[in-house]
Write a protein that holds these residues in place. Structure first.
Motif, PDB file in Angstrom:
ATOM      1  N   ILE A 201      65.256  35.503  -3.811  1.00  0.00           N
ATOM      2  CA  ILE A 201      65.300  34.570  -4.928  1.00  0.00           C
ATOM      3  C   ILE A 201      65.862  33.244  -4.436  1.00  0.00           C
ATOM      4  CG2 ILE A 201      66.311  34.086  -7.197  1.00  0.00           C
ATOM      5  CD1 ILE A 201      66.432  37.081  -7.690  1.00  0.00           C
ATOM      6  N   ALA A 202      65.233  32.144  -4.808  1.00  0.00           N
ATOM      7  CA  ALA A 202      65.700  30.824  -4.382  1.00  0.00           C
ATOM      8  C   ALA A 202      67.086  30.539  -4.962  1.00  0.00           C
ATOM      9  CB  ALA A 202      64.721  29.750  -4.844  1.00  0.00           C
ATOM     10  N   ASP A 203      67.926  29.936  -4.144  1.00  0.00           N
ATOM     11  CA  ASP A 203      69.275  29.569  -4.587  1.00  0.00           C
ATOM     12  C   ASP A 203      69.183  28.294  -5.421  1.00  0.00           C
ATOM     13  OD1 ASP A 203      71.931  29.120  -4.986  1.00  0.00           O
ATOM     14  OD2 ASP A 203      72.527  29.374  -2.887  1.00  0.00           O
ATOM     15  N   HIS A 204      69.083  28.466  -6.712  1.00  0.00           N
ATOM     16  CA  HIS A 204      68.851  27.373  -7.653  1.00  0.00           C
ATOM     17  C   HIS A 204      69.743  27.611  -8.866  1.00  0.00           C
ATOM     18  CE1 HIS A 204      66.731  25.126 -10.839  1.00  0.00           C
ATOM     19  NE2 HIS A 204      66.159  24.400  -9.877  1.00  0.00           N
ATOM     20  N   ARG A 363      53.067  39.474 -19.459  1.00  0.00           N
ATOM     21  CA  ARG A 363      53.387  38.697 -20.653  1.00  0.00           C
ATOM     22  C   ARG A 363      54.865  38.781 -21.015  1.00  0.00           C
ATOM     23  NH1 ARG A 363      48.284  41.149 -22.268  1.00  0.00           N
ATOM     24  NH2 ARG A 363      49.451  42.886 -23.148  1.00  0.00           N
ATOM     25  N   TYR A 364      55.375  39.980 -21.023  1.00  0.00           N
ATOM     26  CA  TYR A 364      56.765  40.158 -21.447  1.00  0.00           C
ATOM     27  C   TYR A 364      57.743  39.529 -20.456  1.00  0.00           C
ATOM     28  CZ  TYR A 364      61.152  42.392 -22.676  1.00  0.00           C
ATOM     29  OH  TYR A 364      62.452  42.622 -23.008  1.00  0.00           O
ATOM     30  N   TYR A 365      57.567  39.815 -19.175  1.00  0.00           N
ATOM     31  CA  TYR A 365      58.500  39.291 -18.174  1.00  0.00           C
ATOM     32  C   TYR A 365      58.389  37.774 -18.051  1.00  0.00           C
ATOM     33  CZ  TYR A 365      59.283  44.102 -16.613  1.00  0.00           C
ATOM     34  OH  TYR A 365      59.615  45.429 -16.546  1.00  0.00           O
ATOM     35  N   ASP A 366      57.168  37.259 -18.176  1.00  0.00           N
ATOM     36  CA  ASP A 366      57.010  35.804 -18.098  1.00  0.00           C
ATOM     37  C   ASP A 366      57.775  35.113 -19.221  1.00  0.00           C
ATOM     38  OD1 ASP A 366      55.420  36.073 -15.893  1.00  0.00           O
ATOM     39  OD2 ASP A 366      53.525  35.855 -16.963  1.00  0.00           O
ATOM     40  N   ARG A 367      57.901  35.800 -20.346  1.00  0.00           N
ATOM     41  CA  ARG A 367      58.584  35.211 -21.485  1.00  0.00           C
ATOM     42  C   ARG A 367      60.106  35.363 -21.412  1.00  0.00           C
ATOM     43  NH1 ARG A 367      56.250  38.032 -25.024  1.00  0.00           N
ATOM     44  NH2 ARG A 367      57.920  39.399 -25.713  1.00  0.00           N
ATOM     45  N   THR A 368      60.589  36.421 -20.781  1.00  0.00           N
ATOM     46  CA  THR A 368      62.024  36.724 -20.837  1.00  0.00           C
ATOM     47  C   THR A 368      62.774  36.478 -19.534  1.00  0.00           C
ATOM     48  OG1 THR A 368      61.634  39.051 -20.268  1.00  0.00           O
ATOM     49  CG2 THR A 368      61.649  38.473 -22.622  1.00  0.00           C
ATOM     50  N   ASN A 369      62.070  36.283 -18.432  1.00  0.00           N
ATOM     51  CA  ASN A 369      62.730  36.079 -17.141  1.00  0.00           C
ATOM     52  C   ASN A 369      62.471  34.655 -16.651  1.00  0.00           C
ATOM     53  OD1 ASN A 369      63.682  36.031 -14.537  1.00  0.00           O
ATOM     54  ND2 ASN A 369      62.793  37.990 -13.937  1.00  0.00           N
ATOM     55  N   PRO A 370      63.448  33.778 -16.752  1.00  0.00           N
ATOM     56  CA  PRO A 370      63.237  32.383 -16.350  1.00  0.00           C
ATOM     57  C   PRO A 370      63.017  32.220 -14.856  1.00  0.00           C
ATOM     58  CG  PRO A 370      65.557  32.770 -16.796  1.00  0.00           C
ATOM     59  CD  PRO A 370      64.831  34.004 -17.235  1.00  0.00           C
ATOM     60  N   VAL A 371      63.436  33.195 -14.072  1.00  0.00           N
ATOM     61  CA  VAL A 371      63.292  33.077 -12.614  1.00  0.00           C
ATOM     62  C   VAL A 371      61.831  33.166 -12.205  1.00  0.00           C
ATOM     63  CG1 VAL A 371      63.948  34.091 -10.393  1.00  0.00           C
ATOM     64  CG2 VAL A 371      65.622  33.955 -12.233  1.00  0.00           C
ATOM     65  N   ARG A 372      61.037  33.908 -12.940  1.00  0.00           N
ATOM     66  CA  ARG A 372      59.612  34.012 -12.586  1.00  0.00           C
ATOM     67  C   ARG A 372      58.948  32.644 -12.630  1.00  0.00           C
ATOM     68  NH1 ARG A 372      57.302  39.340 -12.928  1.00  0.00           N
ATOM     69  NH2 ARG A 372      55.293  38.529 -13.631  1.00  0.00           N
ATOM     70  N   ASN A 373      59.160  31.898 -13.707  1.00  0.00           N
ATOM     71  CA  ASN A 373      58.554  30.565 -13.808  1.00  0.00           C
ATOM     72  C   ASN A 373      59.179  29.586 -12.826  1.00  0.00           C
ATOM     73  OD1 ASN A 373      56.745  31.306 -15.865  1.00  0.00           O
ATOM     74  ND2 ASN A 373      58.333  31.046 -17.421  1.00  0.00           N
ATOM     75  N   GLN A 377      57.056  27.556  -9.876  1.00  0.00           N
ATOM     76  CA  GLN A 377      57.076  26.115  -9.707  1.00  0.00           C
ATOM     77  C   GLN A 377      57.547  25.731  -8.307  1.00  0.00           C
ATOM     78  OE1 GLN A 377      55.953  23.716 -11.995  1.00  0.00           O
ATOM     79  NE2 GLN A 377      56.106  22.536 -10.089  1.00  0.00           N
ATOM     80  N   MET A 378      58.563  26.408  -7.810  1.00  0.00           N
ATOM     81  CA  MET A 378      59.060  26.100  -6.466  1.00  0.00           C
ATOM     82  C   MET A 378      58.028  26.455  -5.402  1.00  0.00           C
ATOM     83  SD  MET A 378      63.125  27.077  -6.687  1.00  0.00           S
ATOM     84  CE  MET A 378      63.447  26.289  -5.090  1.00  0.00           C
ATOM     85  N   HIS A 379      57.252  27.504  -5.656  1.00  0.00           N
ATOM     86  CA  HIS A 379      56.177  27.843  -4.724  1.00  0.00           C
ATOM     87  C   HIS A 379      55.116  26.751  -4.726  1.00  0.00           C
ATOM     88  CE1 HIS A 379      52.278  29.909  -3.752  1.00  0.00           C
ATOM     89  NE2 HIS A 379      52.986  30.189  -2.668  1.00  0.00           N
ATOM     90  N   ALA A 380      54.751  26.264  -5.904  1.00  0.00           N
ATOM     91  CA  ALA A 380      53.770  25.176  -5.993  1.00  0.00           C
ATOM     92  C   ALA A 380      54.269  23.919  -5.309  1.00  0.00           C
ATOM     93  CB  ALA A 380      53.450  24.890  -7.467  1.00  0.00           C
ATOM     94  N   ASP A 381      55.593  23.724  -5.319  1.00  0.00           N
ATOM     95  CA  ASP A 381      56.185  22.547  -4.683  1.00  0.00           C
ATOM     96  C   ASP A 381      56.480  22.761  -3.207  1.00  0.00           C
ATOM     97  OD1 ASP A 381      56.093  21.359  -7.156  1.00  0.00           O
ATOM     98  OD2 ASP A 381      58.201  21.767  -7.645  1.00  0.00           O
ATOM     99  N   GLY A 382      56.162  23.943  -2.666  1.00  0.00           N
ATOM    100  CA  GLY A 382      56.392  24.227  -1.251  1.00  0.00           C
ATOM    101  C   GLY A 382      57.861  24.363  -0.892  1.00  0.00           C
ATOM    102  N   LYS A 383      58.687  24.852  -1.818  1.00  0.00           N
ATOM    103  CA  LYS A 383      60.124  24.895  -1.585  1.00  0.00           C
ATOM    104  C   LYS A 383      60.663  26.307  -1.326  1.00  0.00           C
ATOM    105  CE  LYS A 383      61.114  20.766  -4.343  1.00  0.00           C
ATOM    106  NZ  LYS A 383      61.864  20.225  -5.525  1.00  0.00           N
ATOM    107  N   LEU A 384      59.774  27.282  -1.154  1.00  0.00           N
ATOM    108  CA  LEU A 384      60.222  28.651  -0.911  1.00  0.00           C
ATOM    109  C   LEU A 384      60.127  28.997   0.567  1.00  0.00           C
ATOM    110  CD1 LEU A 384      58.552  30.597  -3.877  1.00  0.00           C
ATOM    111  CD2 LEU A 384      60.834  29.569  -3.778  1.00  0.00           C
ATOM    112  N   THR A 385      60.973  29.928   0.999  1.00  0.00           N
ATOM    113  CA  THR A 385      60.875  30.462   2.357  1.00  0.00           C
ATOM    114  C   THR A 385      59.672  31.407   2.416  1.00  0.00           C
ATOM    115  OG1 THR A 385      62.237  32.418   1.908  1.00  0.00           O
ATOM    116  CG2 THR A 385      63.392  30.378   2.536  1.00  0.00           C
ATOM    117  N   PRO A 386      59.184  31.735   3.617  1.00  0.00           N
ATOM    118  CA  PRO A 386      58.062  32.684   3.707  1.00  0.00           C
ATOM    119  C   PRO A 386      58.360  34.017   3.030  1.00  0.00           C
ATOM    120  CG  PRO A 386      58.347  31.538   5.783  1.00  0.00           C
ATOM    121  CD  PRO A 386      59.518  31.146   4.931  1.00  0.00           C
ATOM    122  N   GLY A 387      59.587  34.527   3.177  1.00  0.00           N
ATOM    123  CA  GLY A 387      59.945  35.795   2.550  1.00  0.00           C
ATOM    124  C   GLY A 387      59.929  35.719   1.036  1.00  0.00           C
ATOM    125  N   GLN A 388      60.315  34.562   0.494  1.00  0.00           N
ATOM    126  CA  GLN A 388      60.292  34.382  -0.957  1.00  0.00           C
ATOM    127  C   GLN A 388      58.880  34.157  -1.478  1.00  0.00           C
ATOM    128  OE1 GLN A 388      62.866  30.989  -1.193  1.00  0.00           O
ATOM    129  NE2 GLN A 388      64.762  32.186  -1.151  1.00  0.00           N
TER     130      GLN A 388
END
Length: 497
Positions: A201-204, A363-373, A377-388
C-alpha cells in the motif's frame, strides 16, 4: 495427502492429549466458546503490533496458545464460514461462491452435517449469542452466512442467561467492527505514527488514515472480548470453557480480503484451555480453520464424519499440517477461480482465469475502501512501486510463487526464476495442488448454476437464516470515515457481508 488421513477416530486423538493420570473430573467435557471476529489479520498487540493496544487479548494469549500461521479456507466470509461450520472445504460441498444459494433451496450433500448437528446428540447445548445481560455493554448481531439451506433447528438459544444452566455448551459470538464500514469506540490512533502499513500500500495520508481506522476497530474488539471473558468469570464458567478466538477471513486492506494473497486468509487464532494448554505457548505450524472444527469435535468426544478435512491440532500439538490450501471463487460480481497451497516457506497461487487482473472491480469495496481508488489514481499517475502496481496489470500470470521467508508480502513472483530451489518448490507445490483438487473433489471448474447466481447478484439484500441485526450500513459511511460505535447489530446488511 489422502483425505482419509484427516478422518482418524477423533476419540483416539483426544485421549492422546489427556494426561494418563486424569481423574473423572478431568475427563468431564468442557464447554466450548468460539469468539469470531470479522475481517482481521494477526495485527493484535500479542502478535507484535506496537501500533495497537489490545490488553485483553494480549493477556488471553499469555494464558493459552497463540497460533502464528492460521488461515481461513477462503478470503471472504460466506465460503469460509460454510467450511468452518461443516469441517469440509467449501469447494467440496458446492459452497465456494460468495453469497450463493440464498434462495434456491440448495442443500448440503448427503451425510454432510453442520457442527451443532454433530454436537447436540453428544449432549451439547448449542447457542448463537445475541442476547447479553442488560447491565453489560455488549452487542452482537450474530452471523452465520452459509452458502446452503441449513436445517430447521440450528441453535437451541441466543441468550447468555441460558449458558450456566445448560452445560456442556457450544456457543458462538460474532464481532463485526473490523468489517467495512469500520466501527470503533476506543482510543484514537494517530495516522502519522503508525509503523505497520503494509508495503503493498502506498504511504499516503489517505492510506495511513484508513490503516489507523482499521487498527482502532481492533481495540474495540479487544474491549468487547474482555467483557465476554468477564461474563464467563462472573458466572463461574471460565475455567471449564475452552475459549477460541479467531477471524473468519483476513483484513480488507486493498490486497487482503477477497484476494488470494496471504492477507486475504491469514487470521488470528488464540486458544485457552486451562489444564490442557500450557499458558504462554506459541505454535508456528500451519493451521486451517478446518482444524478448529475438528478440534471442537475432539474436545466434545465426537468422531468426525468421513470427508471432513480438519485435524484436531488444538488438542494434539504433536500433529502437524504439511500443506495448507485456500480457494477464491466468485465474489459479488467478480467471477474468478484461484487455488493456493503453501508449505510454511513457499506459497503457490494458480490463477485459472489469467486473462483477468488481480484487482477486479467490486462495487461494494470500491464504495467503502478509499485505498482502492487512491491506488488506482496513483497507478495512473505512475507513482506506485512495481510491487504495488502489479495488481493493476490487465492480466496475471497463470502461476505465482513466493518465498515467504524473504518476501512475506508477496511482492516478487518467483515462478519464472531459474533458481533450482525455486523450481523445485514450484514443482512440488504444483503437484500437491493437483492432487488436492482431485482428492477433495473441487467443484470450482463447474459452471455456477444461474439460480445460484441469481440468489445473490442483483437480489434484494434480505438475509435468510443469518440472524436479525446481522448486517451493516449500506454506504454513506464508507470512503474512510469510521463510525464511532460499539454496536454490533441492528443495521441493514451490506452486499459484501
Amino acid at each position: 495427502m489422502s483425505p482419509r488421513l484427516y478422518c482418524l477416530p477423533i476419540a483416539v486423538l483426544l485421549l492422546a492429549a489427556i494426561p494418563t493420570d486424569a481423574t473423572a473430573e478431568d475427563l468431564a467435557r468442557p464447554n466450548v466458546l468460539w469468539i469470531v471476529a470479522e475481517d482481521l489479520c494477526p495485527d493484535l498487540g500479542c502478535y507484535g503490533n506496537a501500533d495497537v493496544t489490545t490488553p485483553h487479548l494480549d493477556r488471553f494469549a499469555r494464558e493459552g496458545c497463540l497460533y502464528r500461521n492460521a488461515f481461513a479456507t477462503s478470503p471472504v466470509c460466506s465460503p469460509s464460514r460454510s467450511a468452518l461450520i461443516t469441517g469440509m472445504y467449501q469447494t467440496s460441498i458446492g459452497a465456494h461462491h460468495h453469497r450463493s444459494h440464498r434462495t434456491d433451496g440448495y442443500r448440503l450433500p448427503e451425510g454432510v452435517k453442520i457442527l451443532p448437528e454433530l454436537l447436540r446428540p453428544a449432549g451439547y447445548y448449542c447457542v448463537q449469542l445475541r442476547q447479553f445481560p442488560a447491565d453489560v455493554d455488549l452487542h452482537s448481531g450474530g452471523k452465520e452466512d452459509w452458502n446452503f439451506t441449513h436445517p430447521e433447528l440450528v441453535w437451541d438459544s441466543h441468550a447468555w442467561s441460558d449458558l450456566k444452566s445448560h452445560q456442556p455448551f457450544y456457543a458462538q459470538v460474532n464481532f463485526g467492527e473490523a468489517h467495512r464500514p469500520y466501527r470503533s469506540s476506543g482510543p484514537a490512533i494517530d495516522p502519522e505514527k503508525v509503523t505497520t502499513l503494509p508495503p503493498y500500500i502506498a504511504d499516503h495520508p489517505i492510506a495511513r488514515r484508513d490503516w489507523a481506522d482499521y487498527l482502532e476497530t481492533l481495540q474495540t474488539i479487544d474491549e468487547k472480548f474482555g467483557r465476554v471473558i468477564d461474563l464467563l468469570r462472573a458466572d463461574g464458567l471460565l475455567d471449564n470453557t475452552v475459549v477460541i478466538f479467531l477471524g473468519d477471513n483476513g483484513r480488507e486492506d486493498f490486497r487482503g480480503k477477497s484476494t488470494a494473497f496471504l492477507a486475504g486468509s491469514h487470521v488470528p487464532l488464540l486458544v485457552r484451555w486451562p489444564g490442557k494448554i500450557a499458558p504462554g505457548s506459541e505454535n508456528d505450524g500451519l493451521v486451517s480453520l478446518l482444524d478448529v472444527h475438528a478440534s471442537t469435535c475432539a474436545i466434545a468426544g465426537v468422531e468426525l464424519p468421513a470427508g471432513c478435512a480438519g485435524l484436531p491440532l488444538l488438542v494434539d500439538s504433536k500433529q502437524r499440517r504439511e500443506y495448507l490450501f485456500t480457494a477464491r471463487d466468485r465474489i459479488e460480481n467478480a467471477v474468478d477461480r484461484v487455488r493456493t497451497v503453501q508449505d510454511g516457506r513457499y506459497r503457490y497461487l494458480r490463477n485459472f482465469l489469467p486473462d483477468r487482473p488481480h484487482l477486479m472491480d467490486r462495487r461494494y469495496y470500491d464504495r467503502t475502501n478509499p485505498v482502492r481508488n487512491l491506488m488506482r489514481q496513483m497507478h495512473a499517475d505512475g507513482k506506485l512501486t512495481p510491487g504495488q502496481a502489479k495488481v493493476f496489470a490487465p492480466q496475471r500470470p497463470p502461476e505465482e510463487l513466493y518465498d515467504l521467508s524473504t518476501d512475506p508480502f508477496e511482492l516478487k513472483n518467483l515462478a519464472g526464476s531459474p533458481d533450482p530451489a525455486h523450481q523445485a518448490a514450484l514443482k512440488n507445490l504444483r503437484e500437491q495442488l493437483d492432487a488436492w483438487l482431485v482428492e477433495t473433489q473441487d467443484q470450482g471448474a463447474q459452471p455456477e448454476p444461474p439460480e445460484a447466481v441469481n440468489a445473490t447478484v442483483g437480489r434484494g439484500r434480505r438475509r435468510r437464516g443469518t440472524g436479525d441485526g446481522d448486517g451493516r450500513g449500506r454506504g454513506g459511511n464508507g470512503g474512510g470515515q469510521r463510525r464511532r460505535s460499539d454496536q454490533g447489530g441492528g443495521r441493514r446488511p451490506s452486499p459484501d457481508r
